[in-house]
Design a protein around this motif. Structure first.
Motif: not given
Length: 411
Positions: A292-302
């Protein structure tokens, strides 16, 4: 506070005519949203709104530029997000997001559906103002500092302090009685308010908390808890008491793109909207949380608790608000990316989350210099406002960055 009109808080059935188009606010009791609900919200934001889901300071969500209100109503009702057409605006319930999973004295999320059902079942409570707020704190003190009109704060596994008008009333109640007392207090507020629609909050009534406790026949004890607006918000990797993992995520200025919301739905876990305009994704195995971190961090979640994005909040600004002098969100975002949002000067205060109240901000002070957007550089917590109303300003110590027709004023 004396007003002469009923509150105009928006809902789904009564939209707010913002400068950029109709705005719908969707109540999410306890901030809890399931995968199907996230998918419906994502599709509604993309198909019927401006493509984003805004997170509010009460753990609710809203859509801007809604161009088909009837279609939105149908979609939300089908997803269980509009269980009542008469009570939809009064379901403002915040609860400790990590309760029942990490720490806390008791699991207050078990009380959320009971309180919500009690509100929906009482025809008279449809008359509550849309600004009334209920809070359920599991004892950690994260939501009791939000100034709810009616709340409970766990002092033991089966005992709560009753909060009225944002403070400890001195009344102590059992967990078994908590929801009944909160509902009775809501009825009591309406009785004390009478026919005056301009009293939107319990604090608007003179000696409202004391009068309400007396009306309910509840005798306060000598002890009083003190609450402050804290900053110990859930961000990053969070180990649950059951061995699973939760992830706390910040959202850039509280605006979540529909595409990111679709990815949240695909995780197939409960995701809580927090009163700090963030998210908590729950109940994952470690390997799943890493993905989840690998996918959503690049999408802007902090997921970084030291991110400067977590220091900044902002009102709607232009084009959403006709009263705003400028596009404050764009200016705030530019300040962050340019490195002009600086770390707090008092790191210990930031890390503990214990923040002392600050005097009311000054308005229209002539000796404060006006700055161009590119010259604004502020350390620590800050709120950017398009005008002196300072809409959306969080509680606690905050530096105000206020737009005027001649530039920004920093207070």
């Amino acid at each position: 506070m004396a007003r002469h009109v009923a509150d105009s808080c928006p809902g789904v059935l009564r939209l707010h005519e913002a400068a950029d188009g109709p705005l719908a606010r969707i109540r999410v009791p306890g901030g809890r949203l399931g995968p199907m609900q996230w998918q419906v919200l994502a599709e509604a934001a993309r198909d019927l709104g401006d493509g984003n889901i805004e997170l509010t300071a009460r753990g609710n969500v809203q859509l801007r530029r809604v161009h088909d209100a009837e279609a939105l109503t149908e979609r939300l009702a089908g997803a269980g997000l509009l269980p009542s057409r008469t009570h939809e605006r009064v379901r403002n319930i915040v609860a400790s997001p990590l309760s029942g999973r990490i720490g806390g004295l008791t699991d207050v999320h078990t009380l959320v559906p009971e309180l919500d059902a009690g509100l929906l079942a009482a025809p008279r409570l449809a008359d509550l103002p849309g600004r009334m707020l209920f809070s359920l704190d599991d004892g950690r003190g994260d939501v009791s500092g939000l100034g709810a009109d009616i709340g409970v704060h766990a002092v033991a596994t089966d005992d709560f302090a009753l909060l009225l008008a944002g403070g400890d009333s001195g009344v102590r109640i059992t967990a078994a009685d908590a929801v009944d007392v909160m509902l009775a207090a809501a009825h009591g507020f309406l009785e004390l308010r009478g026919d005056d629609p301009g009293r939107w909050r319990l604090r608007d009534l003179e000696h409202g908390a004391e009068r309400l406790a007396d009306l309910l026949g509840l005798a306060p004890g000598p002890d009083r808890l003190e609450f402050a607006a804290g900053r110990d918000i859930p961000i990053g990797w969070l180990e649950q008491d059951d061995g699973l993992v939760a992830l706390g995520a910040g959202v850039h200025l509280g605006s979540l793109p529909a595409r990111t919301a679709e990815f949240l739905a695909a995780i197939e876990r409960t995701v809580f909207v927090t009163p700090w305009r963030g998210l908590v994704v729950t109940d994952m195995e470690e390997w799943a949380a890493e993905q989840v971190v690998r996918v959503l961090a690049p999408m802007g979640l902090i997921f970084d608790a030291d991110s400067p994005w977590l220091l900044v909040s902002a009102c709607a600004g232009r084009p959403g608000c006709a009263k705003s002098h400028t596009d404050v969100r764009a200016d705030a975002a530019e300040a962050i990316t340019a490195g002009r949002v600086l770390p707090p000067t008092d790191r210990a205060e930031w890390e503990t989350g214990h923040i002392e109240p600050k005097p009311a901000p000054r308005q229209g002070v002539p000796d404060v210099p006006l700055l161009a957007p590119a010259d604004v550089s502020v350390a620590g917590r800050q709120h950017w406002s398009g005008c002196d109303r300072r809409c959306g300003r969080p509680r606690g110590t905050v530096t105000d960055v206020v737009a005027t027709d001649g530039g920004y004023r920093v207070e």
